[in-house]
Scaffold this active site. Structure first.
Site, mmCIF file in Angstrom:
data_model
loop_
_atom_site.group_PDB
_atom_site.id
_atom_site.type_symbol
_atom_site.label_atom_id
_atom_site.label_comp_id
_atom_site.label_asym_id
_atom_site.label_seq_id
_atom_site.Cartn_x
_atom_site.Cartn_y
_atom_site.Cartn_z
ATOM 1 N N ASP A 154 -3.367 -3.052 -2.437
ATOM 2 C CA ASP A 154 -4.427 -1.763 -2.335
ATOM 3 C C ASP A 154 -4.323 -1.082 -3.674
ATOM 4 O OD1 ASP A 154 -5.210 0.954 -0.384
ATOM 5 O OD2 ASP A 154 -6.688 -0.423 -1.266
ATOM 6 N N ASN A 155 -5.585 -0.439 -3.780
ATOM 7 C CA ASN A 155 -5.642 0.519 -4.871
ATOM 8 C C ASN A 155 -5.227 -0.064 -6.436
ATOM 9 O OD1 ASN A 155 -4.032 2.129 -2.371
ATOM 10 N ND2 ASN A 155 -6.092 2.572 -3.029
ATOM 11 N N LYS B 16 2.466 3.592 -5.759
ATOM 12 C CA LYS B 16 1.811 2.656 -6.712
ATOM 13 C C LYS B 16 2.991 2.182 -7.681
ATOM 14 C CE LYS B 16 -1.281 3.662 -3.893
ATOM 15 N NZ LYS B 16 -1.311 2.858 -2.736
ATOM 16 N N ASP C 294 0.766 -1.292 0.104
ATOM 17 C CA ASP C 294 -0.035 0.018 -0.044
ATOM 18 C C ASP C 294 0.850 1.283 -0.170
ATOM 19 O OD1 ASP C 294 -2.680 1.351 2.309
ATOM 20 O OD2 ASP C 294 -2.314 1.496 0.156
ATOM 21 N N GLU D 293 -11.538 4.105 -0.068
ATOM 22 C CA GLU D 293 -11.903 4.617 1.268
ATOM 23 C C GLU D 293 -12.728 5.797 1.541
ATOM 24 O OE1 GLU D 293 -9.023 3.897 0.105
ATOM 25 O OE2 GLU D 293 -7.266 5.405 0.519
HETATM 26 C C1 LIG Z 1 10.287 4.280 -2.668
HETATM 27 C C2 LIG Z 1 9.101 3.141 -2.294
HETATM 28 N N1 LIG Z 1 9.408 2.741 -0.866
HETATM 29 C C3 LIG Z 1 8.860 3.111 0.228
HETATM 30 N N2 LIG Z 1 9.235 2.795 1.347
HETATM 31 C C4 LIG Z 1 8.514 2.912 2.550
HETATM 32 N N3 LIG Z 1 7.715 3.870 2.372
HETATM 33 C C5 LIG Z 1 6.759 4.271 1.375
HETATM 34 C C6 LIG Z 1 7.674 4.007 0.184
HETATM 35 N N4 LIG Z 1 6.963 4.624 -0.909
HETATM 36 C C7 LIG Z 1 6.052 5.275 -0.241
HETATM 37 N N5 LIG Z 1 6.021 4.891 1.317
HETATM 38 C C8 LIG Z 1 5.090 5.592 2.210
HETATM 39 O O1 LIG Z 1 3.747 4.831 2.135
HETATM 40 C C9 LIG Z 1 2.737 5.985 1.979
HETATM 41 C C10 LIG Z 1 2.121 6.207 0.584
HETATM 42 C C11 LIG Z 1 1.363 5.645 0.235
HETATM 43 C C12 LIG Z 1 0.783 5.881 -1.195
HETATM 44 N N6 LIG Z 1 -0.632 5.772 -1.203
HETATM 45 C C13 LIG Z 1 -1.263 6.211 -2.189
HETATM 46 O O2 LIG Z 1 -0.886 7.036 -3.036
HETATM 47 C C14 LIG Z 1 -2.819 6.329 -2.241
HETATM 48 C C15 LIG Z 1 -3.653 7.276 -2.970
HETATM 49 C C16 LIG Z 1 -4.960 7.133 -2.956
HETATM 50 C C17 LIG Z 1 -5.690 8.196 -3.666
HETATM 51 C C18 LIG Z 1 -7.055 7.696 -4.344
HETATM 52 C C19 LIG Z 1 -7.494 8.832 -4.975
HETATM 53 C C20 LIG Z 1 -7.297 9.850 -5.110
HETATM 54 F F1 LIG Z 1 -7.802 10.840 -5.650
HETATM 55 C C21 LIG Z 1 -6.240 10.447 -4.229
HETATM 56 C C22 LIG Z 1 -5.343 9.295 -3.497
HETATM 57 C C23 LIG Z 1 -5.614 5.987 -2.070
HETATM 58 C C24 LIG Z 1 -5.008 5.183 -1.730
HETATM 59 O O3 LIG Z 1 -5.480 4.176 -0.956
HETATM 60 C C25 LIG Z 1 -3.494 5.217 -1.491
HETATM 61 O O4 LIG Z 1 -2.980 4.258 -0.787
HETATM 62 C C26 LIG Z 1 3.683 7.108 2.774
HETATM 63 O O5 LIG Z 1 3.368 6.984 4.131
HETATM 64 C C27 LIG Z 1 4.937 7.020 2.141
HETATM 65 O O6 LIG Z 1 5.719 7.805 3.182
HETATM 66 MG MG LIG Z 2 -4.030 2.572 -0.263
#
Ligand SMILES: CCNc1ncnc2c1ncn2[C@@H]1O[C@H](/C=C/CNC(=O)c2cc(-c3ccc(F)cc3)cc(O)c2O)[C@@H](O)[C@H]1O
Ligand SMILES: [Mg+2]
Length: 214
Positions: free
Chosen positions: A169-170, A144, A141, A199
């Site tokens: 997810d997603n 993406k 999650d 969500e």
């Molecule tokens: C570099 C990749 N490695 C990573 N390692 C560790 N943590 C990571 C990493 N990437 C991202 N993260 C963390 O995960 C989280 C990111 C999640 C990204 N999720 C989304 O973009 C997301 C986005 C939506 C969404 C859906 C519709 C919309 F209109 C707007 C947003 C819905 C969701 O359920 C989502 O999960 C943050 O806490 C980030 O700091």
């Molecule tokens: Mg998500």
């Protein structure tokens, strides 16, 4: 320079949820994010599918990529059998601190290992860092675009076994098209889509469950 959204979520949990009561932490976050401020938690509808898959998998070792505020961390950890462990990876130290306090409020810190750093750096270190053999369940999650490279990294690091379950997810919104194509076309995976909703909204989204065949 006010607070951040994760801080506002944490404050609501600390004010409204009962300490040590994971369900009250989950419902507090869902209430805040459906009525006050949307946030990218897996949420209550997809959360019920996540719960069912955790229960059917009965995992000993779980990995979560992308902790954010710890909502799905709490959802998963509350359902683990005694002795099971959830390793969750979060690259943003501010989000990780919020998640740590959310997990503590739920009384689940003993079941959870929260690692601060990028998954691409930490995944190759897990075997020696935590004396792990394989993961039984992986909840994906985070960004993406990182779903596919990190899945391949898990394979290369020998962290999956025949029967390991990946739950992403997603896969519809925002979508992870390269990941979806991979797990649905690779002979190494048996993949299944669980239709649901984004969500706190009436937009289609869903989870993809993919069993690694080894
Ligand atoms: C570099 C990749 N490695 C990573 N390692 C560790 N943590 C990571 C990493 N990437 C991202 N993260 C963390 O995960 C989280 C990111 C999640 C990204 N999720 C989304 O973009 C997301 C986005 C939506 C969404 C859906 C519709 C919309 F209109 C707007 C947003 C819905 C969701 O359920 C989502 O999960 C943050 O806490 C980030 O700091
Ligand atoms: Mg998500």
């Amino acid at each position: 320079t006010g607070t951040t959204r994760p801080i506002r979520i944490l404050q609501f949990v600390q004010r409204c949820a009962k300490h040590g009561d994971a369900l009250s932490v989950i419902s507090a976050i869902d209430s805040f994010c459906s009525k006050v401020e949307w946030a990218m938690n897996v949420g209550d509808k997809k959360g019920e599918i996540l719960d069912a898959i955790v229960l059917e998998t009965r995992p000993r070792w779980v990995l979560e990529l992308g902790t954010y505020c710890g909502y799905s961390t709490v959802r998963i950890a509350r359902l683990l059998p005694p002795g099971a462990r959830l390793v969750t990876i979060e690259m943003n130290p501010h989000y990780a601190q919020v998640a740590k306090e959310v997990i503590q409020h739920a009384g689940l810190e003993a079941q959870v290992e929260l690692l601060v750093g990028s998954s691409s750096i930490l995944i190759p270190q897990l075997k020696k860092k935590l004396d792990i053999e394989k993961f039984d369940l992986v909840f994906i999650d985070h960004w993406k675009i990182s779903y596919l490279p990190d899945t391949k990294l898990l394979e290369e690091c020998g962290l999956l076994r025949a029967g390991s379950v990946l739950l992403a997810d997603n896969v519809v919104c925002p979508g992870a098209p390269d990941y979806l194509h991979y797990v649905r076309n690779s002979p190494q995976y048996q993949s299944q889509y669980y239709q649901s909703y984004l969500e706190y909204l009436q937009v289609e989204d869903g989870l993809e469950k993919s069993i690694f065949l080894g």
